[in-house]
Design a protein around this motif. Structure first.
Motif, short mmCIF file in Angstrom:
data_model
loop_
_atom_site.label_atom_id
_atom_site.label_comp_id
_atom_site.label_asym_id
_atom_site.label_seq_id
_atom_site.Cartn_x
_atom_site.Cartn_y
_atom_site.Cartn_z
N MET A 145 11.23 64.12 0.15
CA MET A 145 12.41 64.41 0.94
C MET A 145 12.22 65.80 1.57
SD MET A 145 16.40 64.54 -0.21
CE MET A 145 16.42 62.82 -0.59
N ASN A 146 12.49 65.88 2.86
CA ASN A 146 12.29 67.16 3.54
C ASN A 146 13.54 68.04 3.44
OD1 ASN A 146 14.13 66.55 5.66
ND2 ASN A 146 12.54 65.40 6.72
N ILE A 147 13.37 69.29 3.83
CA ILE A 147 14.45 70.29 3.73
C ILE A 147 15.66 69.89 4.56
CG2 ILE A 147 15.01 72.61 4.59
CD1 ILE A 147 13.90 72.75 1.88
N ASP A 148 15.44 69.37 5.77
CA ASP A 148 16.57 69.00 6.62
C ASP A 148 17.43 67.92 5.97
OD1 ASP A 148 15.77 70.80 8.57
OD2 ASP A 148 14.53 69.32 9.61
N THR A 149 16.78 66.96 5.33
CA THR A 149 17.52 65.90 4.64
C THR A 149 18.27 66.46 3.44
OG1 THR A 149 15.88 64.29 5.34
CG2 THR A 149 17.32 63.64 3.55
N VAL A 161 19.46 69.45 3.17
CA VAL A 161 20.61 70.19 3.71
C VAL A 161 21.75 69.21 4.03
CG1 VAL A 161 21.42 71.52 5.72
CG2 VAL A 161 19.28 72.15 4.57
N LEU A 162 21.41 68.07 4.63
CA LEU A 162 22.43 67.07 4.93
C LEU A 162 23.06 66.50 3.67
CD1 LEU A 162 20.73 65.13 7.88
CD2 LEU A 162 22.58 66.82 8.01
N MET A 163 22.25 66.26 2.64
CA MET A 163 22.77 65.73 1.39
C MET A 163 23.69 66.76 0.72
SD MET A 163 21.79 62.69 1.32
CE MET A 163 21.84 62.79 3.11
N ARG A 164 23.34 68.02 0.81
CA ARG A 164 24.21 69.08 0.26
C ARG A 164 25.53 69.12 1.02
NH1 ARG A 164 24.03 73.24 -3.58
NH2 ARG A 164 26.15 74.03 -3.51
N ARG A 165 25.47 68.91 2.32
CA ARG A 165 26.68 68.88 3.13
C ARG A 165 27.59 67.73 2.70
NH1 ARG A 165 25.21 68.94 9.12
NH2 ARG A 165 24.28 70.90 8.43
N ALA A 168 28.63 59.03 5.98
CA ALA A 168 27.41 58.85 6.76
C ALA A 168 27.62 59.27 8.22
CB ALA A 168 26.95 57.39 6.68
N ARG A 169 28.77 58.92 8.78
CA ARG A 169 29.06 59.33 10.16
C ARG A 169 29.04 60.85 10.29
NH1 ARG A 169 32.75 55.17 9.96
NH2 ARG A 169 34.46 56.60 9.44
N GLY A 170 29.52 61.53 9.26
CA GLY A 170 29.57 62.99 9.30
C GLY A 170 28.20 63.66 9.36
N VAL A 171 27.16 62.95 8.94
CA VAL A 171 25.80 63.51 8.99
C VAL A 171 24.88 62.67 9.87
CG1 VAL A 171 25.93 64.77 6.81
CG2 VAL A 171 25.18 62.38 6.80
N HIS A 214 21.18 54.33 4.58
CA HIS A 214 20.22 55.43 4.51
C HIS A 214 20.82 56.60 3.72
CE1 HIS A 214 16.71 57.71 5.60
NE2 HIS A 214 17.46 58.66 6.14
N LEU A 215 22.10 56.90 3.98
CA LEU A 215 22.76 57.98 3.23
C LEU A 215 22.75 57.67 1.74
CD1 LEU A 215 24.52 60.53 2.89
CD2 LEU A 215 26.49 59.06 3.20
N SER A 216 23.08 56.47 1.36
CA SER A 216 23.11 56.10 -0.06
C SER A 216 21.75 56.28 -0.72
CB SER A 216 23.59 54.66 -0.23
OG SER A 216 24.94 54.55 0.11
N ARG A 217 20.70 55.83 -0.03
CA ARG A 217 19.35 55.97 -0.58
C ARG A 217 18.95 57.44 -0.73
NH1 ARG A 217 18.74 51.64 2.80
NH2 ARG A 217 17.97 52.94 4.50
N GLU A 218 19.19 58.23 0.31
CA GLU A 218 18.81 59.64 0.28
C GLU A 218 19.63 60.42 -0.74
OE1 GLU A 218 16.24 61.00 1.72
OE2 GLU A 218 15.67 59.27 2.91
N PHE A 219 20.92 60.12 -0.84
CA PHE A 219 21.79 60.81 -1.79
C PHE A 219 21.34 60.50 -3.21
CE2 PHE A 219 25.57 61.82 -4.22
CZ PHE A 219 26.12 62.89 -3.55
N LYS A 220 21.03 59.25 -3.48
CA LYS A 220 20.57 58.86 -4.81
C LYS A 220 19.23 59.53 -5.14
CE LYS A 220 20.21 55.16 -8.01
NZ LYS A 220 21.06 54.15 -8.52
N THR A 221 18.36 59.65 -4.16
CA THR A 221 17.09 60.34 -4.38
C THR A 221 17.33 61.81 -4.71
OG1 THR A 221 15.91 58.85 -2.90
CG2 THR A 221 14.90 60.99 -3.31
N ALA A 222 18.26 62.43 -4.00
CA ALA A 222 18.52 63.86 -4.20
C ALA A 222 19.29 64.14 -5.49
CB ALA A 222 19.30 64.41 -3.01
N TYR A 223 20.28 63.31 -5.82
CA TYR A 223 21.18 63.63 -6.93
C TYR A 223 21.18 62.63 -8.08
CZ TYR A 223 22.84 67.07 -3.65
OH TYR A 223 22.89 68.11 -2.77
N GLY A 224 20.44 61.54 -7.95
CA GLY A 224 20.32 60.60 -9.06
C GLY A 224 21.47 59.62 -9.20
N GLU A 225 22.40 59.61 -8.28
CA GLU A 225 23.50 58.65 -8.30
C GLU A 225 23.99 58.44 -6.87
OE1 GLU A 225 27.08 60.04 -10.31
OE2 GLU A 225 26.41 62.07 -9.99
#
Length: 141
Positions: free
Chosen positions: A1-5, A7-11, A30-33, A39-50
């Motif tokens: 996962m790259n830094i830009d992603t 940052v979006l997940m933190r947002r 998802a609209r907000g980012v 895609h948001l669900s997959r990336e969020f789960k990768t970043a935070y585990g849920e």
């Protein structure tokens, strides 16, 4: 996962933390980012585990626990105050995370945590998410 992603997940996580009591769904987050919900669900789960939904419900339950400890609101009022629209879903998720029903928690917490400072109470009564419970079980055995 790259830094830009990241940052979006933190947002997204910050928005959930800030607006937990508002009507939030994965599509709106998802609209907000500028991502699709999947895609948001997959990336969020990768970043935070849920999933984002699981994270949102945990935040709502944490706030509900604090409101129930105060003892001046009914379970139904607490349910709606934290942004849940279904008392059944709220009670089920609360029981899963806390290990007892909201009404039982309110009764128990009035005597159990009354002598503790609020910062200690918050830490001691924090709900355990599924991924944390699995890690704790591994350490204990």
């Amino acid at each position: 996962m790259n830094i830009d992603t990241l940052v979006l997940m933190r947002r997204v996580r910050d928005r959930i933390d800030r607006d937990y009591a508002q009507p939030l769904d994965v599509e709106a987050l998802a609209r907000g980012v500028h991502m699709s919900a999947g895609h948001l669900s997959r990336e969020f789960k990768t970043a935070y585990g849920e999933s984002p939904y699981s994270y949102l419900m945990t935040r709502r339950i944490e706030r509900a626990m604090a409101l129930l400890r105060r003892g001046d609101m009914s379970v139904t009022d607490v349910c709606f105050a934290v942004g849940c629209s279904s008392l059944g879903t709220f009670s089920t998720r609360f029981s899963e995370l806390v290990g007892m029903s909201p009404s039982a928690y309110r009764q128990q917490s009035s005597t159990t945590t009354s002598s503790l400072p609020s910062c200690v109470t918050k830490h001691v009564t924090r709900p355990v998410r599924n991924r944390e419970a699995r890690g704790a079980a591994t350490v204990l055995t």
